[in-house]
Design a protein around this motif. Structure first.
Motif, mmCIF file in Angstrom:
data_model
loop_
_atom_site.group_PDB
_atom_site.id
_atom_site.type_symbol
_atom_site.label_atom_id
_atom_site.label_comp_id
_atom_site.label_asym_id
_atom_site.label_seq_id
_atom_site.Cartn_x
_atom_site.Cartn_y
_atom_site.Cartn_z
ATOM 1 N N HIS A 9 6.166 -8.225 -41.644
ATOM 2 C CA HIS A 9 6.190 -7.182 -40.626
ATOM 3 C C HIS A 9 4.829 -7.060 -39.943
ATOM 4 C CE1 HIS A 9 3.813 -4.625 -43.274
ATOM 5 N NE2 HIS A 9 4.645 -4.925 -44.254
ATOM 6 N N ASP A 18 1.944 8.764 -43.552
ATOM 7 C CA ASP A 18 3.180 7.981 -43.464
ATOM 8 C C ASP A 18 2.789 6.509 -43.423
ATOM 9 O OD1 ASP A 18 5.606 6.812 -42.988
ATOM 10 O OD2 ASP A 18 5.955 7.778 -41.047
ATOM 11 N N ASP A 20 4.825 3.952 -43.921
ATOM 12 C CA ASP A 20 5.936 3.059 -43.569
ATOM 13 C C ASP A 20 6.313 3.183 -42.100
ATOM 14 O OD1 ASP A 20 7.933 1.197 -43.753
ATOM 15 O OD2 ASP A 20 9.420 2.596 -44.563
ATOM 16 N N ARG A 21 5.395 2.775 -41.245
ATOM 17 C CA ARG A 21 5.684 2.655 -39.818
ATOM 18 C C ARG A 21 4.719 1.647 -39.232
ATOM 19 N NH1 ARG A 21 2.071 5.524 -36.634
ATOM 20 N NH2 ARG A 21 0.701 6.961 -37.787
ATOM 21 N N LEU A 52 12.821 -1.090 -45.247
ATOM 22 C CA LEU A 52 11.680 -0.284 -44.857
ATOM 23 C C LEU A 52 11.575 -0.192 -43.337
ATOM 24 C CD1 LEU A 52 9.083 -1.624 -47.442
ATOM 25 C CD2 LEU A 52 10.577 0.377 -47.622
ATOM 26 N N ARG A 54 9.033 -0.387 -41.384
ATOM 27 C CA ARG A 54 8.181 -1.408 -40.783
ATOM 28 C C ARG A 54 8.876 -2.765 -40.726
ATOM 29 N NH1 ARG A 54 6.108 0.129 -45.797
ATOM 30 N NH2 ARG A 54 5.668 -1.491 -47.351
ATOM 31 N N GLN A 55 9.772 -3.033 -41.672
ATOM 32 C CA GLN A 55 10.526 -4.287 -41.661
ATOM 33 C C GLN A 55 11.619 -4.259 -40.586
ATOM 34 O OE1 GLN A 55 11.817 -4.123 -45.735
ATOM 35 N NE2 GLN A 55 10.021 -5.211 -46.513
ATOM 36 N N ALA A 77 13.121 -5.487 -49.615
ATOM 37 C CA ALA A 77 12.113 -4.425 -49.645
ATOM 38 C C ALA A 77 10.876 -4.876 -50.411
ATOM 39 C CB ALA A 77 12.685 -3.165 -50.291
ATOM 40 N N GLU A 78 9.721 -4.380 -49.976
ATOM 41 C CA GLU A 78 8.477 -4.654 -50.689
ATOM 42 C C GLU A 78 8.491 -3.953 -52.046
ATOM 43 O OE1 GLU A 78 6.278 -6.507 -51.460
ATOM 44 O OE2 GLU A 78 4.589 -6.346 -50.064
ATOM 45 N N ASP A 80 7.045 -1.364 -54.761
ATOM 46 C CA ASP A 80 6.713 0.034 -54.472
ATOM 47 C C ASP A 80 5.210 0.277 -54.573
ATOM 48 O OD1 ASP A 80 6.680 2.757 -54.101
ATOM 49 O OD2 ASP A 80 7.758 3.244 -55.955
ATOM 50 N N THR A 170 10.257 -9.271 -43.673
ATOM 51 C CA THR A 170 10.022 -8.652 -44.969
ATOM 52 C C THR A 170 8.531 -8.370 -45.126
ATOM 53 O OG1 THR A 170 10.419 -8.921 -47.343
ATOM 54 C CG2 THR A 170 10.014 -10.945 -46.085
ATOM 55 N N SER A 171 8.027 -8.417 -46.347
ATOM 56 C CA SER A 171 6.651 -8.022 -46.637
ATOM 57 C C SER A 171 5.947 -9.058 -47.502
ATOM 58 C CB SER A 171 6.644 -6.663 -47.342
ATOM 59 O OG SER A 171 7.199 -5.663 -46.527
#
Length: 231
Positions: A9, A18, A20-21, A52, A54-55, A77-78, A80, A170-171
């Protein structure tokens, strides 16, 4: 043969409330990687993204005419990271004076490259303890579970028909682990690879007949210098 293209991402906001953006830079990175793939003649048969923000947002911004609708795969998902920092880090600081010193060093930083360097040392030590299974909390997904879901997602991709081209937004942790699995490398390699994955980078694997091979890792040549970032 088929191709799996893993795309990290765009830049997110790790030091804000925040996390996750996408940042404004991250949005530009995501658009640029999609345009570059399109210009290179990449025509995906499948476009996947993790859950997520961002993804998902990176997949939306990168999408080009003629590409299929992006599909959610929660297994992308990444790990945690917020859980590691919020729940596991205090436990590790209580039992490990060296880690407590790293946490104090990070807390003393207010910004700039010094904070990034302090955060990296802190995160590497924390993630290593999490991966080893010596640091656990019921609120944080264990390494073994993370590894199992990424491996299952990869296995499903490898079962796709010949001639498939899969884009997966993805991450870094998922990308590092996927590469380590493809190379049959030890788990420690997955985290070592993860730390090097840059924002909006491209990693390519060829697969077919149940086999998968790494072609490139962490490509960033599609990004102009002003769009390069690591965190």
């Amino acid at each position: 043969m088929s191709e799996l293209i893993l795309i990290r991402h765009g830049q997110a906001t790790p030091f804000e409330a925040d996390t996750d953006r996408l940042s404004p830079l991250g949005e530009q990175q995501a658009w640029t990687v999609g345009a570059a793939l399109h210009a290179a003649g990449v025509t995906p048969t499948h476009v996947l993204h993790g859950p997520l923000v961002r993804q998902r947002r990176s997949a939306q911004l990168a999408r080009q005419p003629g590409w299929p609708d992006p599909t959610l795969d929660a297994r992308l998902a990444e790990f945690d990271g917020d859980g590691l920092v919020g729940h596991l880090a205090p436990l590790l600081a209580e039992r490990d004076p060296a880690f407590a010193a790293l946490a104090a060093e990070l807390a003393a930083q207010t910004g700039g490259p010094e904070r990034n360097r302090a955060f990296q040392k802190y995160l590497e030590a924390l993630a290593a303890a999490w991966q080893a299974g010596t640091l656990t909390d019921s609120r944080v997904e264990p390494w073994a579970d993370f590894r199992a879901r990424v491996r299952a997602a990869l296995a499903d991709v490898l079962r796709l028909s010949g001639g498939s081209t899969v884009l997966a937004f993805t991450s870094g942790g998922v990308i590092g682990l996927t590469v380590a699995l493809a190379l049959d490398a030890p788990d420690s390699a997955a985290l070592a690879l993860n730390w090097r994955v840059k924002n909006a980078s491209v990693t390519r694997l060829t697969f077919g007949g149940g086999r998968v091979s790494l072609d490139t890792f962490n490509e960033t040549h599609h990004l102009p210098p002003d769009l390069h970032s690591w965190r």
